[in-house]
Enzyme design. Sequence first.
Site, PDB file in Angstrom:
ATOM      1  N   GLU A  49     -11.551   3.134   5.836  1.00 39.81           N
ATOM      2  CA  GLU A  49     -10.570   4.022   6.479  1.00 39.81           C
ATOM      3  C   GLU A  49     -11.374   5.132   7.160  1.00 39.81           C
ATOM      4  O   GLU A  49     -11.541   5.152   8.370  1.00 39.81           O
ATOM      5  CB  GLU A  49      -9.605   4.591   5.446  1.00 39.81           C
ATOM      6  CG  GLU A  49      -8.582   5.560   6.044  1.00 39.81           C
ATOM      7  CD  GLU A  49      -7.781   6.317   4.986  1.00 39.81           C
ATOM      8  OE1 GLU A  49      -6.741   6.875   5.364  1.00 39.81           O
ATOM      9  OE2 GLU A  49      -8.192   6.362   3.817  1.00 39.81           O
ATOM     10  N   HIS A 100       1.313   4.840  -2.372  1.00 36.36           N
ATOM     11  CA  HIS A 100       0.966   5.735  -3.474  1.00 36.36           C
ATOM     12  C   HIS A 100       2.253   6.409  -3.926  1.00 36.36           C
ATOM     13  O   HIS A 100       2.855   7.158  -3.156  1.00 36.36           O
ATOM     14  CB  HIS A 100      -0.046   6.785  -3.015  1.00 36.36           C
ATOM     15  CG  HIS A 100      -1.331   6.188  -2.543  1.00 36.36           C
ATOM     16  ND1 HIS A 100      -2.390   5.959  -3.385  1.00 36.36           N
ATOM     17  CD2 HIS A 100      -1.728   5.751  -1.318  1.00 36.36           C
ATOM     18  CE1 HIS A 100      -3.386   5.416  -2.706  1.00 36.36           C
ATOM     19  NE2 HIS A 100      -3.005   5.270  -1.437  1.00 36.36           N
ATOM     20  N   HIS A 118       0.868  -1.192   0.000  1.00 34.45           N
ATOM     21  CA  HIS A 118       0.000   0.000   0.000  1.00 34.45           C
ATOM     22  C   HIS A 118       0.893   1.227   0.000  1.00 34.45           C
ATOM     23  O   HIS A 118       1.282   1.737   1.044  1.00 34.45           O
ATOM     24  CB  HIS A 118      -0.914  -0.017   1.235  1.00 34.45           C
ATOM     25  CG  HIS A 118      -1.974   1.036   1.242  1.00 34.45           C
ATOM     26  ND1 HIS A 118      -3.233   0.825   1.772  1.00 34.45           N
ATOM     27  CD2 HIS A 118      -1.995   2.318   0.798  1.00 34.45           C
ATOM     28  CE1 HIS A 118      -3.955   1.931   1.655  1.00 34.45           C
ATOM     29  NE2 HIS A 118      -3.213   2.858   1.066  1.00 34.45           N
ATOM     30  N   HIS A 160      -9.575   1.015  -1.512  1.00 36.97           N
ATOM     31  CA  HIS A 160      -9.571   1.647  -0.202  1.00 36.97           C
ATOM     32  C   HIS A 160     -11.001   1.594   0.330  1.00 36.97           C
ATOM     33  O   HIS A 160     -11.939   2.073  -0.329  1.00 36.97           O
ATOM     34  CB  HIS A 160      -9.154   3.113  -0.317  1.00 36.97           C
ATOM     35  CG  HIS A 160      -7.701   3.323  -0.591  1.00 36.97           C
ATOM     36  ND1 HIS A 160      -7.024   2.673  -1.613  1.00 36.97           N
ATOM     37  CD2 HIS A 160      -6.789   4.145   0.007  1.00 36.97           C
ATOM     38  CE1 HIS A 160      -5.763   3.083  -1.608  1.00 36.97           C
ATOM     39  NE2 HIS A 160      -5.586   3.967  -0.647  1.00 36.97           N
ATOM     40  N   ASP A 168       1.757   3.962   2.883  1.00 38.36           N
ATOM     41  CA  ASP A 168       0.708   4.783   2.269  1.00 38.36           C
ATOM     42  C   ASP A 168       1.297   5.953   1.463  1.00 38.36           C
ATOM     43  O   ASP A 168       1.607   5.803   0.295  1.00 38.36           O
ATOM     44  CB  ASP A 168      -0.263   5.273   3.343  1.00 38.36           C
ATOM     45  CG  ASP A 168      -1.640   5.657   2.797  1.00 38.36           C
ATOM     46  OD1 ASP A 168      -1.831   5.614   1.571  1.00 38.36           O
ATOM     47  OD2 ASP A 168      -2.520   5.999   3.594  1.00 38.36           O
ATOM     48  N   ASP A 169       1.441   7.120   2.090  1.00 37.91           N
ATOM     49  CA  ASP A 169       2.023   8.314   1.453  1.00 37.91           C
ATOM     50  C   ASP A 169       3.152   8.803   2.353  1.00 37.91           C
ATOM     51  O   ASP A 169       3.007   9.789   3.082  1.00 37.91           O
ATOM     52  CB  ASP A 169       0.959   9.409   1.307  1.00 37.91           C
ATOM     53  CG  ASP A 169      -0.189   8.975   0.422  1.00 37.91           C
ATOM     54  OD1 ASP A 169      -0.076   9.151  -0.812  1.00 37.91           O
ATOM     55  OD2 ASP A 169      -1.191   8.451   0.936  1.00 37.91           O
TER      56      ASP A 169
END
Length: 337
Positions: free
Chosen positions: A200, A19, A17, A197, A278-279
């Site tokens: 969340e 991005h 996961h 997603h 994630d980011d």
Amino acid sequence: MTNLTSFVQGLPKAELHLHIEGSLEPELMFALAERNKVSIPFASVEDVRAAYDFSNLQDFLDIYYAGANVLRTEADFCDLATAYFDRAAADGVRHSEIFFDPQTHTDRGIPFQVVADGLLAGMAEAEAKHGLTSKLILCFLRHLDEDAAFETLKAAEPWLDRIEGVGLDSSEVGHPPSKFARVFEAARGMGLKAVAHAGEEGPPEYVWEALDLLHIDRLDHGNRALEDAKLTERLAQSGMTLTVCPLSNLKLCVIPDMAAHPIDRMLKAGLRATINSDDPAYFGGYVVDNYVAAAQARGLDRDDLVTLARNSFLGSFLPPAEIAGHVARLDAWAAAN
């Protein structure tokens, strides 16, 4: 246990996961802005970091899209990917399945080819340099409409032999998975895997929709599935992989503090949870930082950490023989450390 950070760093693992646009560090943002003569709304790297104080997902997305504006050429996307893979390799990542958001770029007039070819070049470089394999997952932006998603899938057709699957990201609340059921059906008909997603910021109902309408192969986030006992049981019994992102959950106020993170509850419930970043440029930590933060806050032990790493390979889209090889190497490493 040896020093926690060095143990986690040495642990062979996959990241499921991530991005790629969310790995754009302020320093690279500034370098690309200068290279491409693009103005950005920040005077310094420090200004950018100060802006990374979000109260919710939308606050983050506003800055995320502004940052992506500096990405213009194949070289930019290759440099972006290379910077991430260098960092991932240092964190013990052996395989990574990265998301990209083509609509973020095509809506700015950047051709799909520029994005895809740049990222694929970075992926090839990472394998040659680090032995780090990777797969590409095309995400649809859920705040845009179904027609835009179909257009993106059409644009991707020349690259489908190099794209593993489709995903669904961006603003979750108000954009349920059901909105994209038909485009996911079309993508699966093309042989692509499906992830989304869900759960969340959105409710458990969104997870049910992702399972029953999108027929996902993997669930991204999924925290709020724990609010529904039947859903939790279904996820556990089906062996569905959850790609959990602890520091993201904290930064986006999905949890009030790391002590409230449900990662240990997920493991105890028999869920195939994994830890991911994630980011990372925006949320203050790459994959090792996420393992360490979760371990310290929730008292994860050595076996838990090995389980999370094992789950990351089991939940990957690698062929079974490659998964078995990674798991065997992980078990050998754990036995020796």
